[in-house]
Motif scaffolding. Structure first.
Motif, short mmCIF file in Angstrom:
data_model
loop_
_atom_site.label_atom_id
_atom_site.label_comp_id
_atom_site.label_asym_id
_atom_site.label_seq_id
_atom_site.Cartn_x
_atom_site.Cartn_y
_atom_site.Cartn_z
N MET A 152 0.85 -1.20 0.00
CA MET A 152 0.00 0.00 0.00
C MET A 152 0.88 1.25 0.00
SD MET A 152 -3.00 -1.05 2.67
CE MET A 152 -3.86 0.47 2.34
N VAL A 153 0.52 2.19 -0.83
CA VAL A 153 1.26 3.45 -0.93
C VAL A 153 0.28 4.60 -0.75
CG1 VAL A 153 3.05 2.50 -2.39
CG2 VAL A 153 0.99 3.47 -3.43
N GLY A 154 0.88 5.77 -0.55
CA GLY A 154 0.04 6.97 -0.48
C GLY A 154 -0.57 7.21 0.88
N MET A 155 0.10 6.81 1.97
CA MET A 155 -0.39 7.12 3.31
C MET A 155 -0.33 8.64 3.51
SD MET A 155 -1.18 4.28 4.81
CE MET A 155 -1.21 4.71 6.50
N LYS A 156 -1.35 9.20 4.13
CA LYS A 156 -1.45 10.63 4.35
C LYS A 156 -1.73 10.93 5.81
CE LYS A 156 -3.16 11.76 -0.28
NZ LYS A 156 -4.25 12.42 -1.05
N GLU A 164 8.92 14.47 4.92
CA GLU A 164 10.03 13.50 4.84
C GLU A 164 9.71 12.24 5.62
OE1 GLU A 164 14.78 13.20 6.05
OE2 GLU A 164 13.68 15.11 6.22
N ILE A 165 9.17 12.41 6.84
CA ILE A 165 8.84 11.24 7.67
C ILE A 165 7.73 10.41 7.01
CG2 ILE A 165 7.93 10.53 9.91
CD1 ILE A 165 9.23 13.05 11.10
N LEU A 166 6.73 11.11 6.44
CA LEU A 166 5.63 10.41 5.78
C LEU A 166 6.12 9.67 4.53
CD1 LEU A 166 2.61 9.86 5.83
CD2 LEU A 166 2.27 11.95 4.49
N SER A 167 7.10 10.27 3.82
CA SER A 167 7.65 9.60 2.65
C SER A 167 8.38 8.32 3.04
CB SER A 167 8.60 10.56 1.92
OG SER A 167 9.23 9.92 0.83
N GLN A 168 9.12 8.38 4.17
CA GLN A 168 9.81 7.18 4.64
C GLN A 168 8.80 6.10 5.05
OE1 GLN A 168 12.42 8.44 7.76
NE2 GLN A 168 13.80 9.57 6.38
N LEU A 169 7.68 6.53 5.65
CA LEU A 169 6.65 5.56 6.03
C LEU A 169 6.07 4.87 4.80
CD1 LEU A 169 4.68 4.24 8.02
CD2 LEU A 169 3.23 6.27 7.80
N THR A 176 7.50 4.46 2.04
CA THR A 176 8.51 3.65 1.36
C THR A 176 8.81 2.37 2.13
OG1 THR A 176 9.50 5.64 0.42
CG2 THR A 176 10.85 3.64 0.44
N LYS A 177 9.04 2.50 3.46
CA LYS A 177 9.50 1.36 4.25
C LYS A 177 8.37 0.65 4.99
CE LYS A 177 14.07 3.40 4.98
NZ LYS A 177 15.07 3.83 5.98
N ARG A 178 7.23 1.32 5.14
CA ARG A 178 6.10 0.74 5.85
C ARG A 178 6.46 0.40 7.29
NH1 ARG A 178 2.07 2.41 3.63
NH2 ARG A 178 0.84 0.75 4.62
N ASP A 179 7.35 1.21 7.89
CA ASP A 179 7.79 0.96 9.27
C ASP A 179 7.08 1.96 10.18
OD1 ASP A 179 9.02 0.45 11.65
OD2 ASP A 179 11.07 0.48 10.84
N PHE A 180 5.92 1.52 10.73
CA PHE A 180 5.15 2.40 11.59
C PHE A 180 5.88 2.73 12.89
CE2 PHE A 180 1.61 1.38 8.86
CZ PHE A 180 0.84 2.52 8.90
N PHE A 181 6.64 1.80 13.40
CA PHE A 181 7.38 2.05 14.64
C PHE A 181 8.39 3.18 14.44
CE2 PHE A 181 11.04 1.30 17.40
CZ PHE A 181 10.42 1.37 18.65
N MET A 182 9.13 3.14 13.33
CA MET A 182 10.08 4.20 13.04
C MET A 182 9.36 5.52 12.78
SD MET A 182 13.19 5.09 12.86
CE MET A 182 13.95 3.46 12.93
N LYS A 218 10.08 8.87 14.94
CA LYS A 218 10.54 10.14 14.36
C LYS A 218 9.53 11.26 14.61
CE LYS A 218 13.67 8.34 10.86
NZ LYS A 218 14.06 8.35 9.44
N MET A 219 8.25 10.91 14.60
CA MET A 219 7.24 11.93 14.91
C MET A 219 7.39 12.40 16.37
SD MET A 219 5.33 12.77 12.35
CE MET A 219 3.87 13.44 13.10
N ARG A 220 7.64 11.46 17.27
CA ARG A 220 7.83 11.82 18.68
C ARG A 220 9.06 12.72 18.85
NH1 ARG A 220 7.67 7.16 20.45
NH2 ARG A 220 9.89 6.70 20.61
N GLN A 221 10.14 12.39 18.16
CA GLN A 221 11.35 13.21 18.23
C GLN A 221 11.11 14.62 17.67
OE1 GLN A 221 14.25 10.89 16.12
NE2 GLN A 221 14.66 9.52 17.88
N ALA A 222 10.34 14.68 16.58
CA ALA A 222 10.04 15.99 15.98
C ALA A 222 9.20 16.85 16.92
CB ALA A 222 9.33 15.80 14.64
N PHE A 223 8.20 16.22 17.57
CA PHE A 223 7.38 16.96 18.54
C PHE A 223 8.22 17.41 19.74
CE2 PHE A 223 3.54 14.78 16.65
CZ PHE A 223 2.98 15.95 16.18
N TYR A 224 9.14 16.55 20.15
CA TYR A 224 9.99 16.89 21.30
C TYR A 224 10.88 18.09 20.98
CZ TYR A 224 13.57 16.48 24.89
OH TYR A 224 14.44 16.74 25.91
#
Length: 208
Positions: A164-168, A181-186, A188-194, A198-204
């Motif tokens: 599946m592609v095109g997560m928004k 950038e983070i959404l593009s990596q998601l 591409t890699k489909r790694d929800f944990f990562m 990264k979202m948590r780090q960005a908010f921090y």
């Protein structure tokens, strides 16, 4: 009978009377002159004595007046010095009072600024806490959604053999710069944990 014979009385001659009168006048004149001379000498002696006494008294008075004048000058100088000292002390006291008033004014201003800063810090702390709570709620929601989506996505990938592609991300508050950038990596890699990490780090980083 015998007849009495009378002795004729001699009367002084005019020459003798004149001599006696002249002698008496000279004698009186001499006595007068002696008395007058004695009187003049007595007056002179009295005048000399009084003059000496006056000179002694004048010298003593002059010395006393000189001492009194010096004392007056010294007293006037002391009064001037005391007045100058009091004026200087008055100026110093006024200066110190002005400095104290200025220090009080500055202290009140500093206290007011400190109070405002404390209020701002408290408001910022409450805002950060509120954002953290919101982010935590969103994180928990994402984790819950991830726990639901991951098995399904894995099943789709294993059984249906497609990716599946095109997560928004429909909403992100506050907005972060690295979201694309983070959404593009998601996608591409489909790694929800990562993605969550990264979202948590960005908010921090945004909250600091």
């Amino acid at each position: 009978m015998y007849s009495a014979t009378s002795t004729p009385v001699r009367t002084p001659s005019k020459t003798k009377l004149h001599k006696d009168a002249s002698f008496s006048i000279r004698h009186k004149n001499k006595l007068f002159e002696e008395e007058f001379i004695n009187y003049v000498n007595s007056v002179n002696n009295n005048l000399s004595l009084k003059k000496q006494q006056w000179q002694i008294t004048f010298s003593a008075d002059k010395g006393a007046r000189s001492q009194l004048y010096e004392q007056i000058k010294l007293t006037e100088k002391r009064q001037k010095d005391d007045l100058a000292t009091k004026e200087k002390e008055k100026r110093d006291i006024n200066k110190i009072q002005s400095e104290i008033s200025e220090m009080k004014r500055k202290r009140e201003t500093i206290n007011e600024h400190v109070s405002n800063w404390r209020n701002q810090i408290e408001n910022l702390k409450r805002d950060i806490q509120r954002r953290r709570e919101i982010n935590m709620s969103k994180k928990q929601a994402l984790q819950a959604q991830f726990s639901k989506n991951e098995p399904e996505l894995k099943r789709y990938a294993d059984k249906l053999a497609f990716t599946m592609v095109g997560m928004k991300v429909l909403e992100c508050n506050p907005q972060i710069d690295q979201l694309d950038e983070i959404l593009s990596q998601l996608n591409t890699k489909r790694d929800f944990f990562m993605f969550l990490k990264k979202m948590r780090q960005a908010f921090y980083r945004l909250a600091r």
